[in-house]
Scaffold this active site. Structure first.
Site, PDB file in Angstrom:
ATOM      1  N   SER A 247      60.219  -9.663   1.548  1.00 16.11           N
ATOM      2  CA  SER A 247      59.421  -8.590   0.965  1.00 16.11           C
ATOM      3  C   SER A 247      57.928  -8.912   0.974  1.00 16.11           C
ATOM      4  O   SER A 247      57.383  -9.246   2.021  1.00 16.11           O
ATOM      5  CB  SER A 247      59.942  -8.287  -0.433  1.00 16.11           C
ATOM      6  N   LYS A 251      55.703 -10.562   4.103  1.00 15.46           N
ATOM      7  CA  LYS A 251      54.375 -10.256   4.640  1.00 15.46           C
ATOM      8  C   LYS A 251      53.595 -11.570   4.754  1.00 15.46           C
ATOM      9  O   LYS A 251      52.931 -11.848   5.749  1.00 15.46           O
ATOM     10  CB  LYS A 251      53.624  -9.276   3.730  1.00 15.46           C
ATOM     11  N   TRP A 338      62.456   2.289   1.991  1.00 21.66           N
ATOM     12  CA  TRP A 338      61.055   2.064   1.565  1.00 21.66           C
ATOM     13  C   TRP A 338      60.334   1.133   2.544  1.00 21.66           C
ATOM     14  O   TRP A 338      59.156   1.282   2.811  1.00 21.66           O
ATOM     15  CB  TRP A 338      61.092   1.482   0.148  1.00 21.66           C
ATOM     16  N   HIS A 388      67.390  -3.674  -0.329  1.00 18.92           N
ATOM     17  CA  HIS A 388      66.313  -4.657  -0.362  1.00 18.92           C
ATOM     18  C   HIS A 388      66.800  -5.968  -0.985  1.00 18.92           C
ATOM     19  O   HIS A 388      67.255  -5.979  -2.124  1.00 18.92           O
ATOM     20  CB  HIS A 388      65.190  -4.056  -1.211  1.00 18.92           C
TER      21      HIS A 388
HETATM   22  C1  GTR Z   1      57.368  -3.278  -3.577  1.00 16.70           C
HETATM   23  C2  GTR Z   1      56.329  -3.092  -2.532  1.00 16.70           C
HETATM   24  C3  GTR Z   1      56.835  -3.585  -1.222  1.00 16.70           C
HETATM   25  C4  GTR Z   1      57.493  -4.933  -1.333  1.00 16.70           C
HETATM   26  C5  GTR Z   1      58.258  -5.130  -2.616  1.00 16.70           C
HETATM   27  C6  GTR Z   1      58.614  -6.564  -2.975  1.00 16.70           C
HETATM   28  O1  GTR Z   1      57.028  -2.781  -4.799  1.00 16.70           O
HETATM   29  O2  GTR Z   1      56.011  -1.729  -2.464  1.00 16.70           O
HETATM   30  O3  GTR Z   1      55.797  -3.586  -0.277  1.00 16.70           O
HETATM   31  O4  GTR Z   1      56.588  -5.944  -1.147  1.00 16.70           O
HETATM   32  O5  GTR Z   1      57.580  -4.650  -3.692  1.00 16.70           O
HETATM   33  O6  GTR Z   1      57.850  -7.495  -2.752  1.00 16.70           O
HETATM   34  O7  GTR Z   1      59.692  -6.728  -3.532  1.00 16.70           O
END
Ligand code: GTR
Length: 406
Positions: A247, A251, A338, A388
């Site tokens: 996540s 990045k 997402w 996720h």
């Molecule tokens: C979310 C964000 C994503 C992702 C995620 C995470 O809120 O929008 O880009 O990075 O968090 O890190 O779990």
């Protein structure tokens, strides 16, 4: 008042493929002056140009390291995981400019004859969440509140111990001859908008501008500092260190792989917007939304492209291309819309021309593979069932991918 209205405007993500705008991606093999990149030597120059854009426009410029790192082993188990592994926790103190930042790195190494390949990644809730081992330290750094993982009042607690053990698959790593190194990301830079005064930003007091490093930059930079340390160890094979992240930390893993070619393999788990997903697709999370929700993650300059992605001089396929010719794995979750699973796949596919320049295939399929059907060229990809998260299934593929290349 609806919280979503606090930003002035409600954000409704697009999840309709037919509403993805027509977009044209920058050609990764054309120089700014229009000339073609036609050899690996040309690519070295184009790589510099590409990296520069990601620095100035997206993640910000991270400073070169000219400080000192002190290392101290704080705990050591010679027979961890039923005797199959050695386990250490190491305090790294980064010193510069009369200031210090402490990082605590948890390291598991398999007991094998040769130096071990290692998978290095930041964790979300503290080292102690990776194992039931009561001697692993509970971080005292600021943490995002999360009841499930025992983080309340921005403090980690015993309650989280061992709760992320499955996700990191440490046992499988050890059984397959891989080490795991990890640290809590908030020790590098606490994940809130603090005006860039704490974490490793505090080691530098330069005047900030629109292209200064944000939190993602700081997390990635910190991974390089841990790499500095891993390089000093005899029982780690520094030529085989993979960088992994999930996540927002995915990045950071990609940015670490792009800025530091010592990472021989790079793994992005559900990294989404500002990670593996193409910005121009406008599917799920967008550049505008991410900049409003997390103003501290990127360079200020990135906000210039909010609702204005076509103006970006690069797109995220070129971030993947910065790994070439090294192996890179991109993983999605089918319900994690997402993060735009298809956009994550496509950035890998569109990085192929750069891999081909090196006589490599890159992404071996030109259509997104079916759910739970990993594909592995120099670029690996899977879209797993579920949403996720970093799951044992994902880790299992990463070990397979590392086996294939190492
Ligand atoms: C979310 C964000 C994503 C992702 C995620 C995470 O809120 O929008 O880009 O990075 O968090 O890190 O779990």
């Amino acid at each position: 008042i609806f919280p979503s209205l606090l930003f002035g405007q409600e954000f409704i993500p697009n999840y309709d493929e037919s509403k993805v705008p027509d977009y044209q991606l920058p050609d990764p093999l054309v120089f700014e002056n229009g000339e073609k990149v036609s050899s690996p030597e040309d690519w070295e120059k184009k790589r510099v140009e590409t990296l520069r854009y990601f620095e100035t426009e997206v993640y910000g410029i991270s400073p070169a390291w000219d400080g000192e790192i002190k290392a101290e082993i704080i705990t050591e188990l010679l027979n961890a995981l039923g005797g199959k592994a050695e386990r250490r926790e190491v305090k790294l103190t980064l010193q510069r400019n009369g200031k210090e930042v402490d990082l605590y790195v948890l390291i598991y190494l398999p007991k094998i004859e040769q130096a071990a390949p290692v998978i290095l990644g930041l964790n979300f809730y503290g080292n102690h969440t990776l194992s039931d081992d009561p001697t692993i330290r509970v971080t005292d750094a600021w943490i995002r509140n999360n009841e499930t993982y025992g983080a309340t009042d921005h403090k980690a607690s015993e309650k989280g111990r061992g709760l992320r053990r499955e996700n990191w698959a440490v046992e499988e790593a050890i059984n397959r001859g891989y080490g795991i190194a990890t640290l809590y990301y908030g020790e590098l830079d606490p994940d809130f908008d603090d005006g860039f005064e704490n974490g490793v930003h505090a080691l530098y007091q330069e005047e900030r501008n629109e292209s200064s490093w944000g939190a993602v930059g700081a997390w990635a930079w910190g991974l390089s500092r841990v790499m500095d340390y891993l390089e000093t160890l005899d029982d780690v094979d520094a030529a085989k260190v993979a960088v992994l992240g999930h996540s927002r930390l995915g990045k950071a893993a990609l940015w670490a792989g792009a800025t530091d070619t010592r990472f021989a393999l790079v793994i992005s788990n559900n990294s989404g917007c500002g990670g593996a997903a193409l910005s121009r697709r406008n599917y799920g999370e967008t550049v505008g939304r991410i900049n409003r929700a997390f103003p501290h993650w990127f360079a200020k300059r990135f906000d210039h492209y909010s609702e204005n992605e076509t103006a970006l001089p690069i797109d995220q396929h070129q971030l993947i291309a910065l790994m070439a010719p090294r192996p890179v794995y991109i993983a999605s979750g089918v319900d994690d819309r997402w993060a735009d699973p298809k956009g994550e796949f496509l950035s890998g596919l569109y990085a192929n021309p750069v891999y081909q320049l090196f006589g490599k295939t890159g992404m071996p399929e030109n259509k997104q593979p079916a759910v739970d059907q990993p594909v592995m060229g120099e670029i690996g990809y899977h879209v797993r069932s579920g949403g996720h998260g970093m799951l044992p299934y994902d880790m299992h593929q990463y070990f397979n991918f590392a086996d294939k290349h190492w």
